[in-house]
Design a protein around this motif. Sequence first.
Motif, PDB file in Angstrom:
ATOM      1  N   SER A 119       0.824  -1.216   0.000  1.00 23.59           N
ATOM      2  CA  SER A 119       0.000   0.000   0.000  1.00 23.59           C
ATOM      3  C   SER A 119       0.856   1.264   0.000  1.00 23.59           C
ATOM      4  O   SER A 119       0.437   2.274  -0.527  1.00 23.59           O
ATOM      5  CB  SER A 119      -0.961  -0.004   1.174  1.00 23.59           C
ATOM      6  OG  SER A 119      -0.317   0.454   2.326  1.00 23.59           O
ATOM      7  N   ARG A 127       2.668  -3.118  -7.952  1.00 16.74           N
ATOM      8  CA  ARG A 127       1.623  -3.693  -7.126  1.00 16.74           C
ATOM      9  C   ARG A 127       0.690  -4.558  -7.968  1.00 16.74           C
ATOM     10  O   ARG A 127       0.325  -5.660  -7.589  1.00 16.74           O
ATOM     11  CB  ARG A 127       0.830  -2.554  -6.495  1.00 16.74           C
ATOM     12  CG  ARG A 127       0.179  -2.937  -5.202  1.00 16.74           C
ATOM     13  CD  ARG A 127      -0.732  -1.853  -4.721  1.00 16.74           C
ATOM     14  NE  ARG A 127      -0.094  -0.540  -4.729  1.00 16.74           N
ATOM     15  CZ  ARG A 127      -0.773   0.594  -4.664  1.00 16.74           C
ATOM     16  NH1 ARG A 127      -2.082   0.567  -4.603  1.00 16.74           N
ATOM     17  NH2 ARG A 127      -0.150   1.744  -4.666  1.00 16.74           N
ATOM     18  N   GLU A 255      -4.353  -4.620   3.604  1.00 14.85           N
ATOM     19  CA  GLU A 255      -3.984  -3.611   2.607  1.00 14.85           C
ATOM     20  C   GLU A 255      -5.152  -2.664   2.352  1.00 14.85           C
ATOM     21  O   GLU A 255      -4.978  -1.456   2.272  1.00 14.85           O
ATOM     22  CB  GLU A 255      -3.560  -4.272   1.308  1.00 14.85           C
ATOM     23  CG  GLU A 255      -2.835  -3.310   0.386  1.00 14.85           C
ATOM     24  CD  GLU A 255      -3.065  -3.600  -1.066  1.00 14.85           C
ATOM     25  OE1 GLU A 255      -3.288  -4.770  -1.405  1.00 14.85           O
ATOM     26  OE2 GLU A 255      -3.042  -2.645  -1.855  1.00 14.85           O
ATOM     27  N   GLN A 259      -5.109   1.306   2.855  1.00 17.95           N
ATOM     28  CA  GLN A 259      -5.477   2.238   1.774  1.00 17.95           C
ATOM     29  C   GLN A 259      -6.606   3.163   2.199  1.00 17.95           C
ATOM     30  O   GLN A 259      -6.656   4.309   1.791  1.00 17.95           O
ATOM     31  CB  GLN A 259      -5.911   1.436   0.553  1.00 17.95           C
ATOM     32  CG  GLN A 259      -4.826   0.581  -0.017  1.00 17.95           C
ATOM     33  CD  GLN A 259      -4.252   1.177  -1.274  1.00 17.95           C
ATOM     34  OE1 GLN A 259      -4.952   1.376  -2.240  1.00 17.95           O
ATOM     35  NE2 GLN A 259      -2.978   1.499  -1.224  1.00 17.95           N
TER      36      GLN A 259
END
Lengths: 390, 286, 514
Positions: A119, A127, A255, A259
């Motif tokens: 993240s 990613r 994650e 975020q």
Amino acid sequence: MNSSDHANPLKISSDRLILSARANLTQKIMAWVGQAFLFFVASVAATAVLFIIFYIARDAIPFFRLRGFQEFFGSTRWYPSGSPPVFGALAIIFGSGLVTVGAIVVTAPLGLSAAMCLSDILPFSVRQAIKPIVEILAAIPSVAYGFFALVVLAPLLQEDGGPILAVTWYIVALPSLTIGIIMASDLLTFRITTEKKRSMARRLLALGLFAIALPLVVFTGQILFQLKITTGTNALNVSFILGIMALPTVVSVSEDALQAVGRELREGSYALGATRAETIIQTVMPAASSGILAALLLGVMRALGETMVVWMASGNAAQIPTPWFNYLEPIRTLTATIAGDMGEADHVTGSARYHVLFAMGFLLLLLCFVCNMLSEWVVSRQQKKLRGEV
Amino acid sequence: MNATPTPLDFRPFGESTPRPGNPVKSIHVDPKGAQDSVYVRATDFSIFYGRAEAVCKVNIDIYAGLVTAIIGPSGCGKSTFLRSINRMNDLIPSCKTSGQLLFDGVDVYDRRLDVTVLRKKAGMVFQKPNPFPKSIFDNIAYGPRLHGVKSQAQLAEIVEQSLLQAALWDEVKDRLSANALGLSGGQQQRLCIARALAVNPDILLMDEPTSALDPNATSRIEELISELRGKYTIIIVTHNMQQAARVSDYTAFLYEGALIEYGETRQIFTNPTRKHTEDYITGRFG
Amino acid sequence: MRISTRKLLDRSFSSVGVISIALMGLILLVILVPIFRKGIGALVFEATVEHRRLILDNFDHGDDLELAAEIKSAREARQPVYEMVQAFESRQQAKIDSLRPDLETLAERDDSMGRLVARRLKRLGPDEDFLEQVETIQQLVPRLREYGDGDDAPKEIAAISSGITRITSQTLAFAELKEVLYDLLGPAPGEPMPQLTRKQYGQTRWEKARETIDHLFFIERWDYSGPGMGTLVREPRVEQFRETEIEPLFAYVEGHAEAMLQPRWTLYWGFLTDKPLDSHIFGGIYPELIGTIYLTLGAILFAVPIGIIAAIYFTEYAKAGRLISFLRACVSTLAGVPSIVFGMFGLAFFLNVWQLPKGVLAGSLTLALLILPVIIRASEEAIRSVPHTYREAALSLGAGRWRTIVTVILPAALPGILTGIVISMGRAAGETAPIIFTAAASVAAPLSLNPLQAWDQPTAALSWNIYNLCTEHEAADEIRHVQFGMVAVLITVVLALNLFAIILRARIAKKLKG
Ligand SMILES: Nc1ncnc2c1ncn2[C@@H]1O[C@H](COP(=O)(O)OP(=O)(O)O)[C@@H](O)[C@H]1O
Ligand SMILES: [Mg+2]
């Protein structure tokens, strides 16, 4: 007014705006029936879980009627086919707990640092390329993990378990020791004001700490190296594999939580001169803590409910290891007991032997239910927090 | 929004003489004497979102066969009013109405009203072009199929007629089976108009149909509106006042949910009776 | 803290993150690489002539003329081996025969000893199996000793006893050798065909044959005389046969192993389409594959319509309220139920309450429950992500709610729904715990392709049989290649489904971008 010159052949007989009372009624009834049907199907799908709880409980209750709670929760003796049979599930419950804890110990550091890296550290394109790894890890069937644990990992542990553990220990301990000592010596010499003196003291302190700690690390490593592992199918093996199986859940949920914290908070922290690590640890992590907790709870659920891996690779010995934290001994879990013993028990529906397995299933269901509720509660609390309602 | 230049120019961009098909000033309908040519009539009509009143006590007659523009600053309730005419507001559970809204003489909020027929009679064009992710042909044929046209020949006929009316036929006749999302924005919007025309509506409701388009596409849509004028009753919501001036016969000015002024476009833009209207059209606010 | 320390911490923090991701990738490789490497070995391997014989005999694939030629040349190559064995045996036989006169003398005695020897003598003779004769005499000697241990004992007994000891020392070694040869080559020509399929053929896989040849050349035993765990000692077997007819056998086998077995690289598709033979020691995994397909499709068949309808209800019709949020909570709880509990429910409800037979239907229903929440969630998400404008357009053209859903929303949401379906197919194919009690059978005939005949049959399935073969099979170590093959096939199926889902999703993302 109508465009009569328009060549549109569309003719609609019931082009009347107001329906007759009858047509109106039929339309309403049709709509109602349709909606009722949809509701029925949806609620059947949703309430399936209530059916499950009911039918598991229905077959679990006779066991407690027959034998009470004392034996099940209080005894470690599990001889369901002895005469007289003994149904002490304590060791089995303990085994489930042991591997779950082990799995979390494996998955939490790995999963959380991976989630943070995904993240906050890696660029978007990287990613995207890494996501499939997590997805594939999640997709591999549990029986394949179990097969790997039994056929590949167990012999490896049995042959070279000591050296493997020792190497792992060095890889983890040496870097963290170095960083820890550098940090500690910096923090401890904080009060010394003269720059020269301080730098001197820092170095001396670091050397001193190193001199104390290094032998300890090497000593532990040596002990691990000498370790003889009698069987590769043990709690350590299973914990490691369960940890890997829980990774995808932990990574993706935490994650998402990281975020969700949002840019402003991060930028605020960077603006105060914090480094990335400080921003993440001091600002982002606390804000995302409930999401991370939820992720770990879901990981616990995955490990607790997993059957095939533990059935194949845990050794299936219904005993509390000596000492109780000895991960190198075989253990047995609730799920494996259900899977393994049902075959002998299901011919005699109605016996305590059959119902005790449902009692275990019910216990499992209850634990997962609690984990699920907790994680949902935690997540909804975080969402409310972010919306500023709490 | 841009300040409007005064004196106002009623002609479309770049045209010095009025075109024959655009006889804005030649039709005169007397509001009082033309009872049967009123197509939509609102009486003390209010719309609420929960507690908030988005449109309050509007009284308006919208005349058949003419183009009526609704102008007003953002958030004044233009879309809300427009969407109440074909009851698209039903989608929003909190939306309630009071007062009366007559459509072709029928109360729109009558409990026995068949919404399907209402919406068939009132075609709608939205702010952003929204063709279905299907072929051009299927987009247009969607409405007719819905209302029971099955024969392929009839469908083809309807599609061609609708596209012709929407002035899109020449551009797409060779690729009717191509995905509609491949068209340009202006073409997509004309496709949406054609789609609305294909179910043979009486009235076209247009909610800022050009606000997502470039000037070129905008002027084509405006031309199209002028061509459709007389065949359909058209209500167009816009906050581009030049556009209202160019295409409409009547203009209504809404402000904070209330109808401030309503009358012939020429009169509204040259000689507004209310101070508010004047402030708005000269660009002092909004 | 000093700036440099803070920077160091920051950098090490980042590297811990990167390392943990790299570690994840590494773990994935460590798991997948051996499974695929060895799993491919089930399909592609050096097959010996024995494999081709097996395939032709049992499944009728292959070219019989070519094979006949191969068998002939293999047989010719093996002939010297059998001749050496024969020669050795006849010399041993001669040694046994040399004991005969003494035995016959004993048999003439008119007491119980004489009668015993006479009875045993009938089992001796050149027609009898030589190893059995040795055994017979061996067992006879101690009993003879019982009869006369004193000085008056006939002197023949001592002669027989010393004679048989001399023979035995080489006979044991010979018996072992013969067993290894049998493992390698199968029954010798002229030997009767055994019942078990695994006994009818020599080594079918060249790498196994090489192991066997190694056993032929070396005797392995554990030496515990030293301290600690004991060490493995390898002694050349040839030492036991110095100066016998067998001695040249080892050199011969070394030189002619390939001619005797004729290994050839083979792609064995039959691994996927053949029935297993002799509990998976030979043959393929067809019943498992078909069982998995049946169970997966069955689960999809039940779960998809219900799941999509439920998703439509939740997204398009349900109004916010207590009942609905309760139902939603139920769905999320269902997603958290451990898979083994689904299996128990299947047993308690579908089998015990509904009285369904243990079989495909009960298993599919159980799996359907398991994937239901996945499908509901994926469909809900897909329906939610359909742009609102499509809905408005359809409604404004006079479509009713249901018509809008069927003609516009579902088609637009289809790729997303399909993604969910495909992923849950992978899940259903890989699950084991729910089918243990409801559908799985370790040994079962392959299901009929007609669902009407198959629905009530218990079935093998990839996931279950992987478990079964590597924990409960009598020769689990011998059939690792089959187990690896099965795992590789299962993972391939699941990953292919997931890959398909990833591609679908990428296409949706592209489409939404326009
Ligand atoms: N779905 C809705 N729920 C609640 N309020 C709404 C909704 N849609 C619009 N409103 C409110 O109603 C008022 C009128 O909106 P709208 O008709 O969209 O304005 P316009 O189209 O003139 O810009 C605005 O104040 C807006 O905030
Ligand atoms: Mg608007």
